[in-house]
Each structure stands twice: as structure tokens, then as C-alpha cells.
Write a protein that holds these residues in place. Structure first.
Motif, PDB file in Angstrom:
ATOM      1  N   ASN A 185      45.844  -5.137  -4.907  1.00  0.00           N
ATOM      2  CA  ASN A 185      46.572  -4.149  -4.124  1.00  0.00           C
ATOM      3  C   ASN A 185      47.449  -4.559  -3.383  1.00  0.00           C
ATOM      4  OD1 ASN A 185      46.327  -1.179  -3.792  1.00  0.00           O
ATOM      5  ND2 ASN A 185      45.768  -1.428  -1.604  1.00  0.00           N
ATOM      6  N   PRO A 186      48.588  -4.074  -2.857  1.00  0.00           N
ATOM      7  CA  PRO A 186      49.370  -4.589  -1.913  1.00  0.00           C
ATOM      8  C   PRO A 186      48.942  -4.686  -0.438  1.00  0.00           C
ATOM      9  CG  PRO A 186      50.193  -2.146  -2.481  1.00  0.00           C
ATOM     10  CD  PRO A 186      48.981  -2.700  -3.593  1.00  0.00           C
ATOM     11  N   VAL A 187      47.915  -3.882  -0.003  1.00  0.00           N
ATOM     12  CA  VAL A 187      47.099  -4.192   1.171  1.00  0.00           C
ATOM     13  C   VAL A 187      45.481  -4.429   0.473  1.00  0.00           C
ATOM     14  CG1 VAL A 187      46.238  -3.385   3.222  1.00  0.00           C
ATOM     15  CG2 VAL A 187      48.568  -2.684   2.439  1.00  0.00           C
ATOM     16  N   VAL A 188      45.399  -5.801   0.963  1.00  0.00           N
ATOM     17  CA  VAL A 188      43.790  -5.886   0.323  1.00  0.00           C
ATOM     18  C   VAL A 188      43.020  -5.516   1.211  1.00  0.00           C
ATOM     19  CG1 VAL A 188      42.089  -7.902  -0.119  1.00  0.00           C
ATOM     20  CG2 VAL A 188      44.714  -7.921  -0.886  1.00  0.00           C
ATOM     21  N   PRO A 189      42.019  -4.617   0.844  1.00  0.00           N
ATOM     22  CA  PRO A 189      40.963  -3.958   2.047  1.00  0.00           C
ATOM     23  C   PRO A 189      39.927  -4.567   2.126  1.00  0.00           C
ATOM     24  CG  PRO A 189      40.850  -3.042  -0.195  1.00  0.00           C
ATOM     25  CD  PRO A 189      41.711  -4.077  -0.404  1.00  0.00           C
ATOM     26  N   SER A 190      39.263  -4.528   3.223  1.00  0.00           N
ATOM     27  CA  SER A 190      37.792  -4.761   3.616  1.00  0.00           C
ATOM     28  C   SER A 190      36.928  -3.590   3.256  1.00  0.00           C
ATOM     29  CB  SER A 190      37.842  -4.994   5.085  1.00  0.00           C
ATOM     30  OG  SER A 190      37.977  -3.608   5.781  1.00  0.00           O
ATOM     31  N   GLU A 191      35.338  -3.801   3.241  1.00  0.00           N
ATOM     32  CA  GLU A 191      34.491  -2.810   2.863  1.00  0.00           C
ATOM     33  C   GLU A 191      34.876  -1.662   3.741  1.00  0.00           C
ATOM     34  OE1 GLU A 191      30.389  -3.449   1.666  1.00  0.00           O
ATOM     35  OE2 GLU A 191      31.040  -5.460   0.499  1.00  0.00           O
ATOM     36  N   ASP A 246      37.483  -0.474   5.359  1.00  0.00           N
ATOM     37  CA  ASP A 246      38.861   0.134   4.920  1.00  0.00           C
ATOM     38  C   ASP A 246      38.495   1.039   3.866  1.00  0.00           C
ATOM     39  OD1 ASP A 246      39.984  -1.352   6.736  1.00  0.00           O
ATOM     40  OD2 ASP A 246      40.927  -2.829   5.112  1.00  0.00           O
ATOM     41  N   VAL A 247      37.670   0.539   2.663  1.00  0.00           N
ATOM     42  CA  VAL A 247      37.635   1.363   1.693  1.00  0.00           C
ATOM     43  C   VAL A 247      36.595   2.688   1.916  1.00  0.00           C
ATOM     44  CG1 VAL A 247      36.062   1.477  -0.768  1.00  0.00           C
ATOM     45  CG2 VAL A 247      37.776  -0.551  -0.150  1.00  0.00           C
ATOM     46  N   ALA A 248      35.536   2.428   2.513  1.00  0.00           N
ATOM     47  CA  ALA A 248      34.595   3.414   3.085  1.00  0.00           C
ATOM     48  C   ALA A 248      35.537   4.313   3.959  1.00  0.00           C
ATOM     49  CB  ALA A 248      33.568   2.884   4.018  1.00  0.00           C
ATOM     50  N   GLU A 249      36.523   3.985   4.764  1.00  0.00           N
ATOM     51  CA  GLU A 249      37.407   4.890   5.371  1.00  0.00           C
ATOM     52  C   GLU A 249      38.249   5.928   4.500  1.00  0.00           C
ATOM     53  OE1 GLU A 249      36.959   5.760   8.602  1.00  0.00           O
ATOM     54  OE2 GLU A 249      38.883   6.869   8.514  1.00  0.00           O
TER      55      GLU A 249
END
Ligand code: FE2
Length: 382
Positions: free
Chosen positions: A365-371, A373-376
């Protein structure tokens, strides 16, 4: 810049191309297992037509018509056992994404030991990539999956609720027969949901870290086609021009996906349809606005370009999110995850699965998420 590009599938595109299936099948096998869903290919007359064309060409066949939406590995194992018992040397997968992916799984199971599940990249230490499979002829009847032109098969596990992919060069179909006349009877809701899947394959491929100049060309064409013709195919299923353009877009998006993979949006959707058995395209629709909002800063130029093709006159994050929301409204897919049955309580399990078996998506992904971030993103989509 370094990149590769691979398209090993022979593509037969256009109205009436299904007539060639007998002769094409003969090039690859003597006896086919026809893999399809429980009702629609039979109801539409397509199954009988294919049976007739195979008989005319002297190709024997057996029918396995037990494929469910979001196909599960025990059904695929059963189909693989049947192919083995019947001495089939070719798979003809006929239907939507579920039938195509199940056909790929059956092609693997038929010539390998053990359950197909061990070849699915579930994040378990003992999963593996299959080295052999029966040849596959893919005949999509929806414009959505792109599976006819890629090397992925999405397979679900009814016990663990996981929905990962098998990915292997040996499951690229030898031939894809993409005949838009076969798509004229797809109901409006399925047309919208599968068409949105096309848009998402291309969006994720376009903004992916693995995009290249060739996949960009394919994906930019997909945005134009989907923007114009998906609302038309949704409004009037008998509009052959719209069906043809959407079929073309679907295959283009599949070709891109075979080279870029998908990104965070698909990685977040698979756990939803794994747990709740919702339509894949509807899960994508519910996540799309929050996904765009999160990912936009990673590649604003590309997101702006897609938004413009979708009809946005402005630039910037808000205009882009709005463009996607407007498009979803046009095809009546402005949904929330709550409407699909997702609860806040489920979010930790969904998030865990994104990183367990869809880990490629966040990384691409162009912005790599943390866990977190994904939950949000899940939370914002409720
Ligand atoms: Fe998809």
C-alpha cells in the motif's frame, strides 16, 4: 526503474467466443471436469451449451456443480477427488469468481497429494506453493474477478473463517474465454458489486508500490471504462456494449493484478467475507471511502487522477473521497460495514487476519499501516 511483465494466458475476447470452447479444449485435454456453481450456468442454458460444444469436438466431460459463493476447501477437495477418479486431464471453470477460483483449486488438488488447503498461503509455517496443476480454461460469467487472467485463487476455510489466496504460476489459465454475451443475465446488484471489484483491483494496482508503466496503462483504461460503463450495465443489464466494456475492464484489471497484486483494501476485505460470507464487492464498497482517505497521502497525484476520471472537478483529499462516494451512490453501493453485519467486537479478529494471511496487501500500500491504523479504518467504515 526495473520491472517485469507476465501474461501467459491465451485470451479469446468478444461476443460469441464461447463457440470455440470445444476446439480449444481439445488442444489441452481428452476429458474435462466442468467446474461451476449450483444454479446459474444450468438455469441460463450455458452449461448445456458448453456440454454440446465439447461433445461435438469429441471431448469427454464430467460436471461438478457444487461451488458455493466464497468457495471452501472441502468442496474443492471433493472436486479434485472427482477429477482424479474420473481421469480428467483438463479443468473448465465456468461462472463467476467463485467457480473460477474453485476450478483452479481443483486443478491443483487433482494432481497433488493432501488437501488443497496446504497450498493456500494462509500464513501457516507448512503452507507451500504448488508446482503442478491440470490445465485450466476459464470462462467468466461476471465482469469482476479478473481470475481468468491471473494466478490467484481465493479459498475459504469454514473452520478458521480465513479467506486467503493460493498464488502459483501453474494456475494461470491456459485460455480465458471472455464472452460478454454470457454476462447479460447477471442481476443488477451482482453487476454493481462485481464491477466495483474491478475498480478496486485497478485502484490498488495503480497506487501500489509494485505498479509499473505497463500496469498503469491497463489501470488508467480500466478507470475510464468502469466510470462510463458500470453505471450503464447496472441500469440496463441487456446493454451489450456496456457488458463488453466491463468484461474488457475486468480482464485488464486481472492482468494488472497478476503483476502488481492487490493492496490494503483487498487485504482488509478478505477477513470480512471470510467471517460473514458477504459479497466481496459489497465489503470493498463499505471500506472504500475510509481506505481512500487513509491511503491518499501516499500518492496524491495518482489518487487525484483516478478521482478526475470518476468525474471529480476538484483536487485534494476531500474531493477524492467525495468522487469515490459519488460513484458508489451511482451504483447503490454506498454501504457501511454495520449494514453487512460487522460489529465493533469483530474488529480485533479482522485486524489480526489482515496481518496473518493478507500481509502482502499492507506492505504494497502507498501508506503502510500499523495494526492500529487498520483497526481504525474498520471502525470508520462501520
Ligand atoms: Fe477482488
Amino acid at each position: 526503474m526495473k520491472f517485469g511483465f507476465n501474461l501467459p494466458t491465451k485470451l479469446m475476447f468478444g461476443p460469441g467466443q464461447i463457440e470455440r470452447i470445444g476446439k480449444l479444449a481439445k488442444d489441452y485435454g481428452r476429458k474435462a471436469i466442468i467446474v461451476t456453481g449450483r444454479t446459474s450456468a444450468r438455469k441460463s442454458g450455458l452449461l448445456a451449451r458448453v456440454e454440446g460444444l465439447l461433445s461435438e469436438a469429441g471431448v469427454e466431460f464430467v460436471v461438478f456443480d457444487k461451488i458455493e459463493p466464497n468457495p471452501i476447501y472441502p468442496t474443492i477437495d471433493e472436486g479434485g477427488e472427482l477429477a482424479k477418479k474420473e481421469g480428467c486431464d483438463l479443468v473448465i471453470a465456468l461462472g463467476g469468481g467463485s467457480a473460477l477460483d474453485a476450478g483452479k483449486g481443483i486443478a491443483v488438488k487433482a494432481v497433488n497429494e493432501g488437501s488443497v488447503w496446504k497450498y493456500v498461503l494462509s500464513g501457516d509455517p507448512d503452507d507451500t506453493i504448488p508446482k503442478k496443476a491440470l490445465p485450466i480454461i476459464a470462462v467468466p460469467t461476471t465482469a469482476g474477478t479478473g481470475s481468468e487472467a491471473d494466478h490467484f485463487a481465493v479459498i475459504s476455510n469454514p473452520e478458521t473463517k480465513e479467506k486467503p489466496s493460493m498464488a502459483a504460476p501453474v494456475i494461470f489459465p491456459k485460455v480465458a474465454i471472455v464472452d460478454p454475451e454470457l454476462m447479460l443475465t447477471v442481476p443488477p446488484r451482482t453487476t454493481a458489486a462485481t464491477g466495483l471489484d474491478v475498480l478496486c483491483h485497478s485502484l490498488e494496482g495503480y497506487v501500489s508500490k509494485y505498479a509499473n508503466p505497463i500496469t498503469d496503462l491497463f489501470n488508467l483504461e480500466v478507470f475510464s471504462l468502469v466510470s462510463t460503463y458500470l453505471p450503464r450495465a447496472y441500469a440496463d443489464g441487456k446493454d451489450l456494449e456496456a457488458r463488453e466494456k466491463m468484461a474488457w475492464a475486468s480482464t485488464y484489471a486481472g492482468i494488472s493484478e497478476a503483476n502488481t497484486g492487490v493492496a490494503l483494501l483487498h487485504a482488509m476485505e478478505h477477513p470480512i467475507s471470510g467471517y460473514l460470507d458477504v459479497a466481496h464487492g459489497e465489503g470493498l464498497a463499505a471500506l472504500l471511502p475510509a481506505y481512500v482517505r487513509y491511503s491518499y497521502p501516499g500518492n496524491p497525484d495518482k489518487f487525484d487522477r483516478v478521482a478526475k476520471i470518476l468525474g471529480s472537478e476538484g483536487r485534494g483529499l476531500e474531493a477524492c473521497v467525495q468522487a469515490f462516494q459519488n460513484f458508489l451512490k451511482k451504483i447503490d453501493l454506498d454501504l457501511t460495514l454495520s449494514q453487512l453485519g460487522v460489529t465493533e467486537k469483530l474488529i480485533p479478529s479482522l485486524t489480526k487476519d489482515v496481518f496473518k494471511y493478507m500481509a502482502f496487501g499492507p506492505k504494497a500500500n502507498p501508506v503502510v499501516p500499523s495494526e492500529e491504523d487498520v483497526a481504525e479504518i474498520y471502525k470508520q467504515s462501520l
